[in-house]
Design a protein around this motif. Structure first.
Motif, mmCIF file in Angstrom:
data_model
loop_
_atom_site.group_PDB
_atom_site.id
_atom_site.type_symbol
_atom_site.label_atom_id
_atom_site.label_comp_id
_atom_site.label_asym_id
_atom_site.label_seq_id
_atom_site.Cartn_x
_atom_site.Cartn_y
_atom_site.Cartn_z
ATOM 1 N N CYS A 187 0.830 -1.207 0.000
ATOM 2 C CA CYS A 187 0.000 0.000 0.000
ATOM 3 C C CYS A 187 0.867 1.261 0.000
ATOM 4 C CB CYS A 187 -0.896 0.032 1.238
ATOM 5 S SG CYS A 187 -1.982 -1.401 1.428
ATOM 6 N N THR A 188 0.273 2.352 -0.477
ATOM 7 C CA THR A 188 0.943 3.648 -0.421
ATOM 8 C C THR A 188 -0.084 4.751 -0.267
ATOM 9 O OG1 THR A 188 2.650 5.036 -1.442
ATOM 10 C CG2 THR A 188 0.949 4.165 -2.906
ATOM 11 N N SER A 189 0.400 5.925 0.117
ATOM 12 C CA SER A 189 -0.465 7.099 0.220
ATOM 13 C C SER A 189 0.411 8.331 0.373
ATOM 14 C CB SER A 189 -1.414 6.980 1.420
ATOM 15 O OG SER A 189 -2.396 8.003 1.381
ATOM 16 N N SER A 210 -4.755 4.100 9.080
ATOM 17 C CA SER A 210 -4.532 3.056 10.071
ATOM 18 C C SER A 210 -5.601 1.972 9.988
ATOM 19 C CB SER A 210 -4.508 3.674 11.471
ATOM 20 O OG SER A 210 -4.312 2.688 12.456
ATOM 21 N N ALA A 211 -6.850 2.395 9.824
ATOM 22 C CA ALA A 211 -7.952 1.430 9.724
ATOM 23 C C ALA A 211 -7.855 0.603 8.442
ATOM 24 C CB ALA A 211 -9.286 2.162 9.782
ATOM 25 N N VAL A 212 -7.471 1.249 7.355
ATOM 26 C CA VAL A 212 -7.316 0.537 6.077
ATOM 27 C C VAL A 212 -6.251 -0.547 6.202
ATOM 28 C CG1 VAL A 212 -6.465 0.778 3.702
ATOM 29 C CG2 VAL A 212 -8.123 2.414 4.604
ATOM 30 N N LEU A 213 -5.116 -0.222 6.806
ATOM 31 C CA LEU A 213 -4.017 -1.181 6.929
ATOM 32 C C LEU A 213 -4.360 -2.307 7.892
ATOM 33 C CD1 LEU A 213 -0.971 1.274 6.995
ATOM 34 C CD2 LEU A 213 -1.924 0.030 5.048
ATOM 35 N N THR A 220 1.256 -7.472 5.204
ATOM 36 C CA THR A 220 0.954 -6.142 4.680
ATOM 37 C C THR A 220 2.129 -5.220 4.924
ATOM 38 O OG1 THR A 220 -1.439 -6.347 5.004
ATOM 39 C CG2 THR A 220 -0.548 -4.119 4.902
ATOM 40 N N ILE A 221 2.467 -4.442 3.899
ATOM 41 C CA ILE A 221 3.503 -3.430 4.035
ATOM 42 C C ILE A 221 3.022 -2.155 3.359
ATOM 43 C CG2 ILE A 221 4.755 -4.231 1.973
ATOM 44 C CD1 ILE A 221 7.362 -3.450 3.512
ATOM 45 N N PHE A 222 3.208 -1.041 4.044
ATOM 46 C CA PHE A 222 2.831 0.278 3.535
ATOM 47 C C PHE A 222 4.073 1.146 3.481
ATOM 48 C CE2 PHE A 222 2.420 4.698 4.718
ATOM 49 C CZ PHE A 222 1.496 5.189 3.806
ATOM 50 N N ALA A 223 4.151 1.989 2.448
ATOM 51 C CA ALA A 223 5.214 2.988 2.381
ATOM 52 C C ALA A 223 4.671 4.225 1.686
ATOM 53 C CB ALA A 223 6.434 2.447 1.642
ATOM 54 N N GLY A 224 4.996 5.393 2.217
ATOM 55 C CA GLY A 224 4.525 6.616 1.590
ATOM 56 C C GLY A 224 4.986 7.859 2.329
ATOM 57 N N ASP A 225 4.670 8.988 1.734
ATOM 58 C CA ASP A 225 4.981 10.293 2.311
ATOM 59 C C ASP A 225 3.758 10.731 3.116
ATOM 60 O OD1 ASP A 225 5.573 12.893 2.912
ATOM 61 O OD2 ASP A 225 5.964 13.535 0.858
ATOM 62 N N VAL A 226 3.849 10.618 4.447
ATOM 63 C CA VAL A 226 2.679 10.921 5.292
ATOM 64 C C VAL A 226 2.722 12.336 5.851
ATOM 65 C CG1 VAL A 226 2.290 8.509 5.865
ATOM 66 C CG2 VAL A 226 3.777 9.895 7.328
ATOM 67 N N ASN A 227 3.769 13.075 5.547
ATOM 68 C CA ASN A 227 3.861 14.483 5.951
ATOM 69 C C ASN A 227 3.651 14.694 7.451
ATOM 70 O OD1 ASN A 227 4.517 16.149 3.622
ATOM 71 N ND2 ASN A 227 2.594 15.384 2.749
ATOM 72 N N ARG A 228 4.190 13.786 8.243
ATOM 73 C CA ARG A 228 4.120 13.880 9.698
ATOM 74 C C ARG A 228 5.212 13.004 10.293
ATOM 75 N NH1 ARG A 228 -1.018 12.951 11.757
ATOM 76 N NH2 ARG A 228 -0.305 11.955 13.666
ATOM 77 N N HIS A 229 5.520 13.253 11.574
ATOM 78 C CA HIS A 229 6.538 12.453 12.248
ATOM 79 C C HIS A 229 5.908 11.342 13.082
ATOM 80 C CE1 HIS A 229 9.963 14.987 11.087
ATOM 81 N NE2 HIS A 229 9.117 15.994 11.168
ATOM 82 N N ALA A 230 4.720 11.577 13.618
ATOM 83 C CA ALA A 230 4.039 10.545 14.399
ATOM 84 C C ALA A 230 3.503 9.460 13.473
ATOM 85 C CB ALA A 230 2.899 11.159 15.202
ATOM 86 N N CYS A 232 1.273 6.443 11.775
ATOM 87 C CA CYS A 232 -0.119 6.091 11.501
ATOM 88 C C CYS A 232 -0.325 4.583 11.515
ATOM 89 C CB CYS A 232 -0.557 6.624 10.132
ATOM 90 S SG CYS A 232 -0.427 8.411 9.940
ATOM 91 N N ALA A 233 0.671 3.841 11.931
ATOM 92 C CA ALA A 233 0.586 2.378 11.890
ATOM 93 C C ALA A 233 -0.444 1.866 12.887
ATOM 94 C CB ALA A 233 1.950 1.771 12.199
ATOM 95 N N PRO A 234 -1.252 0.904 12.490
ATOM 96 C CA PRO A 234 -2.196 0.300 13.439
ATOM 97 C C PRO A 234 -1.461 -0.594 14.428
ATOM 98 C CG PRO A 234 -2.266 -0.872 11.368
ATOM 99 C CD PRO A 234 -1.354 0.300 11.151
ATOM 100 N N GLU A 235 -2.145 -0.991 15.461
ATOM 101 C CA GLU A 235 -1.554 -1.882 16.450
ATOM 102 C C GLU A 235 -1.113 -3.182 15.779
ATOM 103 O OE1 GLU A 235 -2.731 -4.035 20.706
ATOM 104 O OE2 GLU A 235 -4.135 -2.657 19.719
ATOM 105 N N GLY A 236 0.071 -3.637 16.136
ATOM 106 C CA GLY A 236 0.591 -4.872 15.559
ATOM 107 C C GLY A 236 1.509 -4.657 14.380
ATOM 108 N N MET A 237 1.659 -3.411 13.929
ATOM 109 C CA MET A 237 2.577 -3.107 12.828
ATOM 110 C C MET A 237 3.736 -2.267 13.335
ATOM 111 S SD MET A 237 0.472 -2.360 9.318
ATOM 112 C CE MET A 237 -0.461 -3.661 8.502
#
Length: 284
Positions: A187-189, A210-213, A220-230, A232-237
């Motif tokens: 996934c990306t965003s 987070s809900a989508v992932l 599952t692996i996500f990578a992207g420019d989230v424009n934040r430091h905190a 967005c990973a859901p629990e377990g990732m």
């Protein structure tokens, strides 16, 4: 004159043959062991077997390359892309690392198609709506529309993308996920740039991402420019970032539930974000 019967002649021949074998056989064996041709042939066979072993794909290894290529032709970073050098840079990195997947932000659809054609990868592209319509890339024109992409070495079995419920300014933000033949979700965003405050659009998108992932499940692996430091990973990732980058550090993230993740940040020449390379192991 000595006369031999036929029986004595046969016996004499047998004795002489046995004696010759005792004298010649050690020399012959030694010559065979050290014959250059024989030794070389053995080395080639061993080398061929080793090459085959090293060339065999490790079914559990998984690698991903994340890049924000800033190639719409409108953003301030575009002057540095020196088109088409930015495309060459992506292709060279893909080929050098032989990654299993590539995630691209701020890309153009025709450029993604060209990268896929040059690397032999499959891809899905998610068009971003800008001022109510797809945005045609420019400088030069003819490069398709603006959006995000996922490319994979393996066949893509399914793909899905959708807009977030909120976005700031005139640019819609979307997420994109594909499922490969190895049953890996990639996934990306690219999230909004209005900050990390709890009530910001970016934070709303972060929560939805987070809900989508979380709904994707295992592998599952996500990578992207989230424009934040905190994160967005859901629990377990787990979360990895480009904190080590020299350009805009800490805002490109990678989340996943694969095993043994490792991240490397590589300087990028023709875009305003460095490249992020992640290697991990699938859980079978």
């Amino acid at each position: 004159m000595i006369h031999f019967t036929a029986a004595r002649l046969r016996a004499l021949v047998l004795v002489l043959s046995a004696s010759a074998a005792l004298l010649v056989s050690p020399t012959a064996a030694s010559a065979t062991a050290h014959t250059p041709g024989s030794s070389h042939a053995s080395h080639e066979a061993h080398g061929s077997h080793a090459a085959s072993a090293h060339g065999h794909r490790d079914d559990r290894a998984f690698s991903l390359l994340q890049m924000n290529v800033c190639s719409s032709g409108y953003a301030g970073c575009y002057a540095r892309t020196e088109y088409p050098k930015v495309l060459d840079e992506v292709v060279e990195r893909v080929q050098a690392h032989r990654v299993d997947a590539v995630t691209l932000n701020e890309a153009c659809s025709a450029d993604v198609a060209e990268i896929a054609a040059r690397t032999g990868y499959r891809y899905r592209f998610a068009t971003v709506i800008y001022r109510g319509a797809p945005l045609d890339c420019k400088t030069p024109t003819g490069r398709g529309v603006f959006g995000n992409a996922v490319l994979t070495k393996d066949a893509i079995r399914a793909g899905e993308d959708a807009a977030y419920s909120a976005f700031s300014g005139v640019e819609e933000r979307r997420w994109l996920c594909v499922t490969t033949a190895r049953r890996v979700n990639v996934c990306t965003s690219h999230l909004s740039t209005d900050g990390e405050a709890a009530d910001s659009t970016n934070s709303v998108q972060c929560s939805e991402l987070s809900a989508v992932l979380a709904a994707r499940g295992r592998q599952t692996i996500f990578a992207g420019d989230v424009n934040r430091h905190a994160s967005c990973a859901p629990e377990g990732m787990w979360t990895l970032t480009d904190d080590a980058a020299t350009q805009s550090p800490g805002i490109q993230h990678v989340y996943g539930n694969l095993a043994s993740p490792e991240v490397t940040v590589e300087p990028a020449t023709y875009t305003d974000h460095d490249a992020v390379l992640v290697r991990a192991r699938l859980r079978h």
